[in-house]
Enzyme design. Structure first.
Site, PDB file in Angstrom:
ATOM      1  N   LYS A 179       0.891  -1.178   0.000  1.00 46.71           N
ATOM      2  CA  LYS A 179       0.000   0.000   0.000  1.00 46.71           C
ATOM      3  C   LYS A 179       0.913   1.208   0.000  1.00 46.71           C
ATOM      4  CE  LYS A 179      -3.139   1.858   3.671  1.00 46.71           C
ATOM      5  NZ  LYS A 179      -2.811   3.227   3.722  1.00 46.71           N
TER       6      LYS A 179
HETATM    7  P1  FBP Z   1      -6.402   7.525   4.333  1.00 43.01           P
HETATM    8  O1  FBP Z   1      -7.060   7.029   3.082  1.00 43.01           O
HETATM    9  O2  FBP Z   1      -7.349   8.186   5.263  1.00 43.01           O
HETATM   10  O3  FBP Z   1      -5.184   8.337   4.035  1.00 43.01           O
HETATM   11  O4  FBP Z   1      -5.899   6.216   5.092  1.00 43.01           O
HETATM   12  C1  FBP Z   1      -4.719   5.616   4.655  1.00 43.01           C
HETATM   13  C2  FBP Z   1      -3.640   5.705   5.714  1.00 43.01           C
HETATM   14  O5  FBP Z   1      -2.481   5.066   5.300  1.00 43.01           O
HETATM   15  C3  FBP Z   1      -4.080   5.126   7.026  1.00 43.01           C
HETATM   16  O6  FBP Z   1      -3.966   3.740   7.009  1.00 43.01           O
HETATM   17  C4  FBP Z   1      -3.187   5.848   7.978  1.00 43.01           C
HETATM   18  O7  FBP Z   1      -3.741   6.032   9.221  1.00 43.01           O
HETATM   19  C5  FBP Z   1      -3.014   7.175   7.338  1.00 43.01           C
HETATM   20  O8  FBP Z   1      -3.303   7.045   5.991  1.00 43.01           O
HETATM   21  C6  FBP Z   1      -1.622   7.638   7.510  1.00 43.01           C
HETATM   22  O9  FBP Z   1      -1.529   8.932   7.086  1.00 43.01           O
HETATM   23  P2  FBP Z   1      -0.212   9.734   7.384  1.00 43.01           P
HETATM   24  O10 FBP Z   1       0.896   8.780   7.136  1.00 43.01           O
HETATM   25  O11 FBP Z   1      -0.267  10.840   6.412  1.00 43.01           O
HETATM   26  O12 FBP Z   1      -0.267  10.168   8.795  1.00 43.01           O
END
Ligand code: FBP
Length: 270
Positions: A179
């Site tokens: 991911k």
């Molecule tokens: P989102 O689609 O809300 O961005 O979720 C994906 C994600 O990877 C979450 O699993 C994680 O909590 C968040 O984004 C991390 O975001 P960041 O690394 O910007 O704090």
């Protein structure tokens, strides 16, 4: 065989998946959840009706919503690392263990997920944890999803070259699912997918877009570039209609609709 069976509970027969991310309570805090979305059961119920294939969440979220998950038959991926934004800024480039593989198995997990901030000054600690995790999961036949996030001190994390590097590194250290961030164009994301040597790459959602159609266009782009789906949180649970948003995303990922067609069909983003 166990790993293959579990992967088939995450990916549909077409080899693609729409996964709801719900680890934000740890990663960002409850401020990420507007209105009813503070209750994970409310979100997961709607996302499941919309057609998500799996949910990736902390063990607390899975436990709070176990019956909703069981009824809907969606796959379960337990996030085993985390960090809070309460930490000092310079300590946020490290993810810490927040659950064990056995905790995940006890919750009926079909997979586990762990973040590696590639390029972080603390990359070494995350790779030590990751290596142990992969070995344990191999023993149990459990797929491991890596949130492969480039987090260097001086490069834009969406720079295609560092995203490509993170995806390749994730594939080389044994990720079963990757991911990572969208790089902003089909062409550059095709490079990310190719670098991953056949390991499925899913786009990470990112902050909610003001216009849902913009997010749907990103989904269309990454699918066209060879991504095997998306792992999305805020663009679903911060939407006024999470169910319709998931339906639109799933229509692009699984039915090949364009962003415009999906938005029109489900009444989002127009
Ligand atoms: P989102 O689609 O809300 O961005 O979720 C994906 C994600 O990877 C979450 O699993 C994680 O909590 C968040 O984004 C991390 O975001 P960041 O690394 O910007 O704090």
């Amino acid at each position: 065989m166990g790993k293959l069976i579990r992967l088939s509970r995450i990916f549909r027969g077409d080899g693609r998946a729409v996964i709801l991310a719900m680890d934000h309570g740890v990663e960002h805090g409850p401020g990420d959840f507007p209105g009813e979305s503070i209750n994970p059961r409310w979100v997961i119920e709607r996302a499941a009706r919309g057609g998500i294939d799996a949910v990736m969440a902390t063990r607390g979220v899975i436990a709070s919503s176990w019956d909703v998950i069981a009824r809907s038959g969606i796959g379960v991926i337990v996030k085993v690392t985390g960090k809070t934004n309460l930490r000092p800024r310079e300590a946020r480039l490290l993810q810490s263990p927040i659950a064990t593989v056995e905790d995940a198995l006890a919750l009926g997990a079909d997979g586990v997920a762990a973040t590696v901030y590639w390029g972080s000054p603390q990359e070494d600690a995350m790779l030590a944890f990751w290596t142990e995790l992969v070995a344990t999961c191999r023993f149990y036949g459990l797929p491991v999803l890596q949130l492969a996030y480039p987090r260097t001190v001086d490069r834009d994390p969406h720079d295609p070259e560092v995203v490509r590097y993170a995806a390749r590194a994730a594939a080389e250290v044994g990720a079963d699912i990757i991911k990572t961030y969208y790089t902003g164009s089909r062409e550059t994301f095709r490079g990310v997918v190719r670098a991953a040597m056949g390991v499925p790459v899913l786009m990470s959602g990112g902050p909610r877009r003001d216009k849902p159609i913009d997010f749907l266009r990103d989904v269309e782009d990454v699918i066209a570039a060879g991504a095997r789906g998306v792992v999305v949180g805020r663009n679903v649970f911060q939407s006024p209609d999470p169910e319709a948003m998931v339906k639109a995303i799933a229509a692009i990922v699984h039915e090949g609709l364009s962003a415009e067609e999906a938005a029109r069909k489900y009444g989002v983003g127009l």
